[in-house]
Motif scaffolding. Sequence first.
Motif, PDB file in Angstrom:
ATOM      1  N   LEU A  85      27.939  65.701  97.577  1.00  0.00           N
ATOM      2  CA  LEU A  85      29.249  66.193  97.163  1.00  0.00           C
ATOM      3  C   LEU A  85      29.984  65.152  96.327  1.00  0.00           C
ATOM      4  N   ALA A  86      29.865  63.902  96.692  1.00  0.00           N
ATOM      5  CA  ALA A  86      30.543  62.839  95.946  1.00  0.00           C
ATOM      6  C   ALA A  86      30.101  62.836  94.490  1.00  0.00           C
ATOM      7  N   GLU A  87      28.821  63.074  94.257  1.00  0.00           N
ATOM      8  CA  GLU A  87      28.313  63.121  92.882  1.00  0.00           C
ATOM      9  C   GLU A  87      28.889  64.327  92.137  1.00  0.00           C
ATOM     10  N   ALA A  88      28.980  65.481  92.828  1.00  0.00           N
ATOM     11  CA  ALA A  88      29.533  66.683  92.203  1.00  0.00           C
ATOM     12  C   ALA A  88      31.007  66.497  91.867  1.00  0.00           C
TER      13      ALA A  88
ATOM     14  N   GLN B 265      46.220  62.322 103.738  1.00  0.00           N
ATOM     15  CA  GLN B 265      47.605  62.787 103.712  1.00  0.00           C
ATOM     16  C   GLN B 265      48.230  62.717 102.318  1.00  0.00           C
ATOM     17  N   ALA B 266      47.988  61.622 101.585  1.00  0.00           N
ATOM     18  CA  ALA B 266      48.610  61.459 100.273  1.00  0.00           C
ATOM     19  C   ALA B 266      48.108  62.492  99.277  1.00  0.00           C
ATOM     20  N   ALA B 267      46.863  62.949  99.472  1.00  0.00           N
ATOM     21  CA  ALA B 267      46.274  63.882  98.511  1.00  0.00           C
ATOM     22  C   ALA B 267      46.343  65.338  98.955  1.00  0.00           C
ATOM     23  N   LEU B 268      46.685  65.597 100.220  1.00  0.00           N
ATOM     24  CA  LEU B 268      46.683  66.967 100.728  1.00  0.00           C
ATOM     25  C   LEU B 268      47.582  67.932  99.958  1.00  0.00           C
ATOM     26  N   PRO B 269      48.741  67.486  99.440  1.00  0.00           N
ATOM     27  CA  PRO B 269      49.541  68.435  98.639  1.00  0.00           C
ATOM     28  C   PRO B 269      48.817  68.959  97.405  1.00  0.00           C
ATOM     29  N   ARG B 270      47.691  68.324  97.024  1.00  0.00           N
ATOM     30  CA  ARG B 270      46.937  68.764  95.848  1.00  0.00           C
ATOM     31  C   ARG B 270      45.778  69.668  96.235  1.00  0.00           C
ATOM     32  N   THR B 271      45.837  70.243  97.428  1.00  0.00           N
ATOM     33  CA  THR B 271      44.772  71.150  97.856  1.00  0.00           C
ATOM     34  C   THR B 271      45.360  72.358  98.560  1.00  0.00           C
ATOM     35  N   LYS B 272      44.605  73.442  98.568  1.00  0.00           N
ATOM     36  CA  LYS B 272      44.941  74.624  99.372  1.00  0.00           C
ATOM     37  C   LYS B 272      43.990  74.614 100.568  1.00  0.00           C
ATOM     38  N   LEU B 273      44.514  74.253 101.716  1.00  0.00           N
ATOM     39  CA  LEU B 273      43.689  74.041 102.897  1.00  0.00           C
ATOM     40  C   LEU B 273      43.727  75.252 103.817  1.00  0.00           C
ATOM     41  N   LEU B 274      42.548  75.686 104.244  1.00  0.00           N
ATOM     42  CA  LEU B 274      42.422  76.778 105.210  1.00  0.00           C
ATOM     43  C   LEU B 274      41.502  76.308 106.326  1.00  0.00           C
TER      44      LEU B 274
ATOM     45  N   VAL C 168      35.919  61.754 102.846  1.00  0.00           N
ATOM     46  CA  VAL C 168      37.331  61.425 102.615  1.00  0.00           C
ATOM     47  C   VAL C 168      37.546  60.555 101.374  1.00  0.00           C
ATOM     48  N   PRO C 169      36.819  59.457 101.165  1.00  0.00           N
ATOM     49  CA  PRO C 169      37.105  58.613  99.990  1.00  0.00           C
ATOM     50  C   PRO C 169      36.939  59.355  98.659  1.00  0.00           C
ATOM     51  N   SER C 170      35.788  60.018  98.481  1.00  0.00           N
ATOM     52  CA  SER C 170      35.545  60.708  97.211  1.00  0.00           C
ATOM     53  C   SER C 170      36.445  61.923  97.064  1.00  0.00           C
ATOM     54  N   LEU C 171      36.724  62.624  98.172  1.00  0.00           N
ATOM     55  CA  LEU C 171      37.576  63.810  98.109  1.00  0.00           C
ATOM     56  C   LEU C 171      39.019  63.428  97.776  1.00  0.00           C
ATOM     57  N   SER C 172      39.505  62.354  98.402  1.00  0.00           N
ATOM     58  CA  SER C 172      40.872  61.904  98.127  1.00  0.00           C
ATOM     59  C   SER C 172      41.032  61.512  96.667  1.00  0.00           C
ATOM     60  N   ASP C 173      40.054  60.788  96.131  1.00  0.00           N
ATOM     61  CA  ASP C 173      40.114  60.374  94.728  1.00  0.00           C
ATOM     62  C   ASP C 173      40.082  61.584  93.802  1.00  0.00           C
ATOM     63  N   PHE C 174      39.240  62.579  94.150  1.00  0.00           N
ATOM     64  CA  PHE C 174      39.138  63.785  93.336  1.00  0.00           C
ATOM     65  C   PHE C 174      40.456  64.555  93.326  1.00  0.00           C
ATOM     66  N   LEU C 175      41.074  64.717  94.485  1.00  0.00           N
ATOM     67  CA  LEU C 175      42.323  65.487  94.566  1.00  0.00           C
ATOM     68  C   LEU C 175      43.431  64.837  93.751  1.00  0.00           C
TER      69      LEU C 175
ATOM     70  N   ALA D  98      33.261  70.772  88.506  1.00  0.00           N
ATOM     71  CA  ALA D  98      31.975  71.131  89.093  1.00  0.00           C
ATOM     72  C   ALA D  98      32.149  71.802  90.446  1.00  0.00           C
ATOM     73  N   VAL D  99      33.280  71.537  91.104  1.00  0.00           N
ATOM     74  CA  VAL D  99      33.558  72.113  92.420  1.00  0.00           C
ATOM     75  C   VAL D  99      34.748  73.051  92.289  1.00  0.00           C
ATOM     76  N   GLY D 100      34.506  74.349  92.512  1.00  0.00           N
ATOM     77  CA  GLY D 100      35.581  75.331  92.423  1.00  0.00           C
ATOM     78  C   GLY D 100      36.247  75.573  93.760  1.00  0.00           C
ATOM     79  N   VAL D 101      35.433  75.807  94.782  1.00  0.00           N
ATOM     80  CA  VAL D 101      35.896  75.961  96.161  1.00  0.00           C
ATOM     81  C   VAL D 101      35.023  75.059  97.014  1.00  0.00           C
ATOM     82  N   LEU D 102      35.644  74.370  97.964  1.00  0.00           N
ATOM     83  CA  LEU D 102      34.896  73.453  98.817  1.00  0.00           C
ATOM     84  C   LEU D 102      34.973  73.918 100.264  1.00  0.00           C
ATOM     85  N   VAL D 103      33.787  74.025 100.890  1.00  0.00           N
ATOM     86  CA  VAL D 103      33.698  74.397 102.302  1.00  0.00           C
ATOM     87  C   VAL D 103      33.076  73.212 103.040  1.00  0.00           C
ATOM     88  N   LEU D 104      33.816  72.671 104.010  1.00  0.00           N
ATOM     89  CA  LEU D 104      33.346  71.519 104.771  1.00  0.00           C
ATOM     90  C   LEU D 104      33.342  71.833 106.258  1.00  0.00           C
ATOM     91  N   THR D 105      32.417  71.212 106.970  1.00  0.00           N
ATOM     92  CA  THR D 105      32.480  71.216 108.429  1.00  0.00           C
ATOM     93  C   THR D 105      33.131  69.913 108.872  1.00  0.00           C
TER      94      THR D 105
END
Length: 342
Positions: free
Chosen positions: A48-51, A108-117, A72-79, A57-64
């Motif tokens: 995922l970090a590479e994508a 937390q700092a990046a969460l406003p840049r995502t739609k979390l479900l 967290v590191p790559s996702l936070s930077d992406f957001l 490249a990532v339209g919708v992300l589904v994580l367990t």
Amino acid sequence: MLRSEPAPRTNRVPIWIVAPKGRDAGLLRTALMESEDDIHISDKPATLAEALSRPEAVGVLVLTQEALGETVPSLSDFLIRQPAWAELPLILLADGPGHVMPALEKLQAALPRTKLLLLQRPVQISEVQSAVEIMRLSRERQYALRDYIERQDRLRRELNHRVKNILATVQALYGLTLRNADDLRQFSEVFQGRLAAMSKVHEVLYANDYGQAELGDAIGAVIAPYTGEDRITVTADASLLVSAEVGQALALIVHELLTNAIKYGALSNQTGQIRIAWQAQKDFVLTWTEVGGPPVAPPRGPGYGQTFITATMRGYGGKAEFDYREEGLSVRLEAPLEAVLR
């Protein structure tokens, strides 16, 4: 009551699923196996970090919950790096909120840049399908906003380009007219006529959204006031679409020739006629032929009209030839076809 068919997809949404444990991966694969979107399922968070390093490249992300900590590191930077129109749709499968709160706090700092479900396990296939569809539609709306912003940006750049071109043309007309005018009255008369010709051509180009325009329409707009008595004949071997720039340039050339014909040539008496013709084969060739007017004598030197026409055709890699025959002026304009069609 008849049901309408769903609208065709305008964007394929890349859906990324990161599920290190087999059961979740299998459930998600079953839930999304009939999707029309690009589905990517991985059990390695590093994939995922590479994508995420590739734009969109990532339209919708589904994580367990098991994958969340490592991403967290790559996702936070992406957001944080997302463009202003984007809020990544994120579906999180977890045993409960308490199991993912430590990882979410790091985001937390990046969460406003995502739609979390958050989906609490165990989940049903229908729940996953519904969640993914909601998030996919959310992403499609974001893509629509992205496209709108890009269109507006292109329009602004195009408007800026067109205005600069128009102002440059007016400035050139002003300078050349001023240099060849004997007095202020003559300057005013000639300059206003040339601006009027530009205005008529602009109407044609505007009607075609400043894209390609029919050359006959551009030239027709300039000669329209003088065609009522069938003294001007226009023939062409084929319809020819030209760019806005070329259409305006050729129409202004015709205006110069027309002005000269009204003052000194075929349209200065009651019997003269003008024939305009063009062909577009290997090269573009336009001919202007006057007959029936007063006897013609070569000028002492090139005036504004001849200078403007010659310089314009050279700008397209072509040439202008003037034949001051006694029976009437003949002009031949020639340029490479690709220069006219560009």
